[in-house]
Design a protein around this motif. Structure first.
Motif, PDB file in Angstrom:
ATOM      1  N   LEU A  10       0.856  -1.181   0.000  1.00  0.00           N
ATOM      2  CA  LEU A  10       0.000   0.000   0.000  1.00  0.00           C
ATOM      3  C   LEU A  10       0.894   1.232   0.000  1.00  0.00           C
ATOM      4  O   LEU A  10       2.123   1.131  -0.041  1.00  0.00           O
ATOM      5  N   GLY A  11       0.287   2.407   0.072  1.00  0.00           N
ATOM      6  CA  GLY A  11       1.039   3.649  -0.027  1.00  0.00           C
ATOM      7  C   GLY A  11       2.056   3.844   1.081  1.00  0.00           C
ATOM      8  O   GLY A  11       1.739   3.690   2.259  1.00  0.00           O
ATOM      9  N   ALA A  12       3.282   4.206   0.689  1.00  0.00           N
ATOM     10  CA  ALA A  12       4.354   4.489   1.652  1.00  0.00           C
ATOM     11  C   ALA A  12       5.340   5.461   1.014  1.00  0.00           C
ATOM     12  O   ALA A  12       5.795   5.229  -0.108  1.00  0.00           O
ATOM     13  N   ALA A  13       5.645   6.545   1.720  1.00  0.00           N
ATOM     14  CA  ALA A  13       6.579   7.546   1.210  1.00  0.00           C
ATOM     15  C   ALA A  13       8.009   7.130   1.536  1.00  0.00           C
ATOM     16  O   ALA A  13       8.721   7.758   2.313  1.00  0.00           O
ATOM     17  N   VAL A  14       8.408   6.012   0.953  1.00  0.00           N
ATOM     18  CA  VAL A  14       9.722   5.411   1.173  1.00  0.00           C
ATOM     19  C   VAL A  14      10.302   5.077  -0.198  1.00  0.00           C
ATOM     20  O   VAL A  14       9.548   4.664  -1.093  1.00  0.00           O
ATOM     21  N   PRO A  15      11.607   5.258  -0.404  1.00  0.00           N
ATOM     22  CA  PRO A  15      12.195   4.907  -1.697  1.00  0.00           C
ATOM     23  C   PRO A  15      11.817   3.495  -2.140  1.00  0.00           C
ATOM     24  O   PRO A  15      11.865   2.550  -1.360  1.00  0.00           O
ATOM     25  N   CYS A  60       8.791   2.689  -3.103  1.00  0.00           N
ATOM     26  CA  CYS A  60       7.344   2.527  -2.909  1.00  0.00           C
ATOM     27  C   CYS A  60       6.583   3.659  -3.582  1.00  0.00           C
ATOM     28  O   CYS A  60       7.140   4.709  -3.896  1.00  0.00           O
ATOM     29  N   SER A  61       5.302   3.440  -3.778  1.00  0.00           N
ATOM     30  CA  SER A  61       4.412   4.477  -4.286  1.00  0.00           C
ATOM     31  C   SER A  61       3.631   5.062  -3.116  1.00  0.00           C
ATOM     32  O   SER A  61       2.947   4.335  -2.396  1.00  0.00           O
ATOM     33  N   ALA A  62       3.734   6.369  -2.928  1.00  0.00           N
ATOM     34  CA  ALA A  62       3.077   7.004  -1.783  1.00  0.00           C
ATOM     35  C   ALA A  62       1.579   7.147  -1.980  1.00  0.00           C
ATOM     36  O   ALA A  62       0.834   7.300  -1.010  1.00  0.00           O
ATOM     37  N   ASP A  63       1.112   7.098  -3.223  1.00  0.00           N
ATOM     38  CA  ASP A  63      -0.306   7.381  -3.482  1.00  0.00           C
ATOM     39  C   ASP A  63      -1.146   6.127  -3.702  1.00  0.00           C
ATOM     40  O   ASP A  63      -2.289   6.217  -4.148  1.00  0.00           O
ATOM     41  N   ARG A  64      -0.626   4.956  -3.391  1.00  0.00           N
ATOM     42  CA  ARG A  64      -1.419   3.735  -3.530  1.00  0.00           C
ATOM     43  C   ARG A  64      -2.391   3.636  -2.357  1.00  0.00           C
ATOM     44  O   ARG A  64      -1.990   3.578  -1.201  1.00  0.00           O
ATOM     45  N   THR A  65      -3.683   3.593  -2.649  1.00  0.00           N
ATOM     46  CA  THR A  65      -4.699   3.554  -1.591  1.00  0.00           C
ATOM     47  C   THR A  65      -5.337   2.176  -1.424  1.00  0.00           C
ATOM     48  O   THR A  65      -5.994   1.913  -0.422  1.00  0.00           O
ATOM     49  N   VAL A  66      -5.173   1.318  -2.411  1.00  0.00           N
ATOM     50  CA  VAL A  66      -5.709  -0.042  -2.322  1.00  0.00           C
ATOM     51  C   VAL A  66      -4.613  -1.019  -2.731  1.00  0.00           C
ATOM     52  O   VAL A  66      -3.703  -0.664  -3.485  1.00  0.00           O
ATOM     53  N   SER A 106       5.689  -3.792   3.968  1.00  0.00           N
ATOM     54  CA  SER A 106       4.611  -4.763   3.820  1.00  0.00           C
ATOM     55  C   SER A 106       3.478  -4.422   4.790  1.00  0.00           C
ATOM     56  O   SER A 106       3.701  -4.341   5.996  1.00  0.00           O
ATOM     57  N   GLN A 107       2.265  -4.254   4.262  1.00  0.00           N
ATOM     58  CA  GLN A 107       1.117  -3.841   5.069  1.00  0.00           C
ATOM     59  C   GLN A 107      -0.040  -4.833   4.906  1.00  0.00           C
ATOM     60  O   GLN A 107      -1.128  -4.470   4.458  1.00  0.00           O
ATOM     61  N   PRO A 108       0.148  -6.088   5.277  1.00  0.00           N
ATOM     62  CA  PRO A 108      -0.884  -7.096   5.006  1.00  0.00           C
ATOM     63  C   PRO A 108      -2.210  -6.863   5.729  1.00  0.00           C
ATOM     64  O   PRO A 108      -3.272  -7.143   5.170  1.00  0.00           O
ATOM     65  N   LEU A 109      -2.180  -6.358   6.967  1.00  0.00           N
ATOM     66  CA  LEU A 109      -3.446  -6.153   7.679  1.00  0.00           C
ATOM     67  C   LEU A 109      -4.253  -5.034   7.046  1.00  0.00           C
ATOM     68  O   LEU A 109      -5.474  -5.143   6.871  1.00  0.00           O
ATOM     69  N   ALA A 110      -3.590  -3.944   6.673  1.00  0.00           N
ATOM     70  CA  ALA A 110      -4.294  -2.858   5.995  1.00  0.00           C
ATOM     71  C   ALA A 110      -4.756  -3.298   4.611  1.00  0.00           C
ATOM     72  O   ALA A 110      -5.838  -2.907   4.152  1.00  0.00           O
ATOM     73  N   ALA A 111      -3.960  -4.119   3.935  1.00  0.00           N
ATOM     74  CA  ALA A 111      -4.340  -4.606   2.612  1.00  0.00           C
ATOM     75  C   ALA A 111      -5.572  -5.503   2.694  1.00  0.00           C
ATOM     76  O   ALA A 111      -6.486  -5.402   1.859  1.00  0.00           O
ATOM     77  N   ALA A 112      -5.610  -6.378   3.697  1.00  0.00           N
ATOM     78  CA  ALA A 112      -6.773  -7.244   3.875  1.00  0.00           C
ATOM     79  C   ALA A 112      -8.022  -6.419   4.167  1.00  0.00           C
ATOM     80  O   ALA A 112      -9.109  -6.691   3.640  1.00  0.00           O
ATOM     81  N   THR A 113      -7.881  -5.397   5.009  1.00  0.00           N
ATOM     82  CA  THR A 113      -9.016  -4.527   5.329  1.00  0.00           C
ATOM     83  C   THR A 113      -9.541  -3.837   4.084  1.00  0.00           C
ATOM     84  O   THR A 113     -10.753  -3.819   3.819  1.00  0.00           O
TER      85      THR A 113
END
Length: 219
Positions: free
Chosen positions: A92-97, A99-105, A152-159
């Motif tokens: 999901l979105g992350a402002a880290v090299p 990664c894409s910061a604007d990914r919402t899903v 890695s954001q699996p809980l937020a991704a599942a939600t």
């Protein structure tokens, strides 16, 4: 085992490492963990199952390929049963090299590339939505491209996959008509972020992300 006509599901804790510290240890010495591997089985009471699989494809997740193959082998035994399977990634979105910061899903690998007629896999005999051998379809579905993002954001991704945020999966979950299973395949802790810039200005490698996620998560 068989219950209510549905083969048991050996996925929720497939080859999960159960580690204990073996009792009190000196604080000034190394912590040695004694680990064992266990398999737990879950049988949906209704005989119907909507299974969401969240796959970690961060750069460090190469070692998960064997787990993906084991999941595919287990799911083959469900052919003809009233089971739906959807697959998303843990990115999901992350402002880290990297990664894409604007990914919402989370990313939803297109099942159509694997010969599936729809946004998720339907194994029921009466509504089956694939033609090729199931083993080949599953191998294709679980062959998700590796990501350059180490967060890695699996809980937020599942939600996000289940709360209607992902349009393609809004009809996947049969509320009140089937049991819901969520299988997370990952090699690390969850780092679901409250906002994309929550980790601050850090490098995009696994070590920096793990350290920042832990430190800021504790805070």
């Amino acid at each position: 085992a068989v219950a209510r006509g549905l083969t048991s599901l050996a996925l929720i804790a497939l080859a999960a490492g159960a580690c204990t510290d073996g009792g009190p240890q000196a604080l000034d010495g190394p912590l040695e963990l004694a680990c064992s591997v266990r398999t737990e089985r879950y049988v949906p009471p209704s005989g119907r199952l909507d299974l969401l699989i969240v796959v970690d494809r961060t750069p460090s997740a190469a070692a998960l390929d064997a787990s993906l193959a084991a999941v595919a082998d287990e799911l083959v035994t469900f052919e003809g049963r009233d089971v739906r399977v959807a697959i998303v990634t843990s990115e999901l979105g992350a402002a880290v090299p990297g990664c894409s910061a604007d990914r919402t899903v989370p990313a939803l690998p297109d099942p159509r590339r694997c010969g599936v007629d729809g946004d998720y896999l339907d194994l029921a005999a009466s509504t089956r939505n694939y033609v090729d051998p199931l083993a080949d379809v599953l191998a294709c579905l679980l062959d998700v491209p590796r990501s350059t993002c180490a967060v890695s954001q699996p809980l937020a991704a599942a939600t996000a996959a289940l709360d209607g945020s992902l349009p393609a999966l809004r009809v996947f979950q049969r509320a009140n008509h089937a049991d819901l299973g969520v299988l997370i395949i990952t090699d690390g802790d969850d780092c679901s972020l409250a906002r994309p810039d929550a980790l601050g200005a850090i490098a995009g490698d696994d070590t920096a992300v793990d350290a920042a996620c832990f430190a800021r998560g504790v805070i």
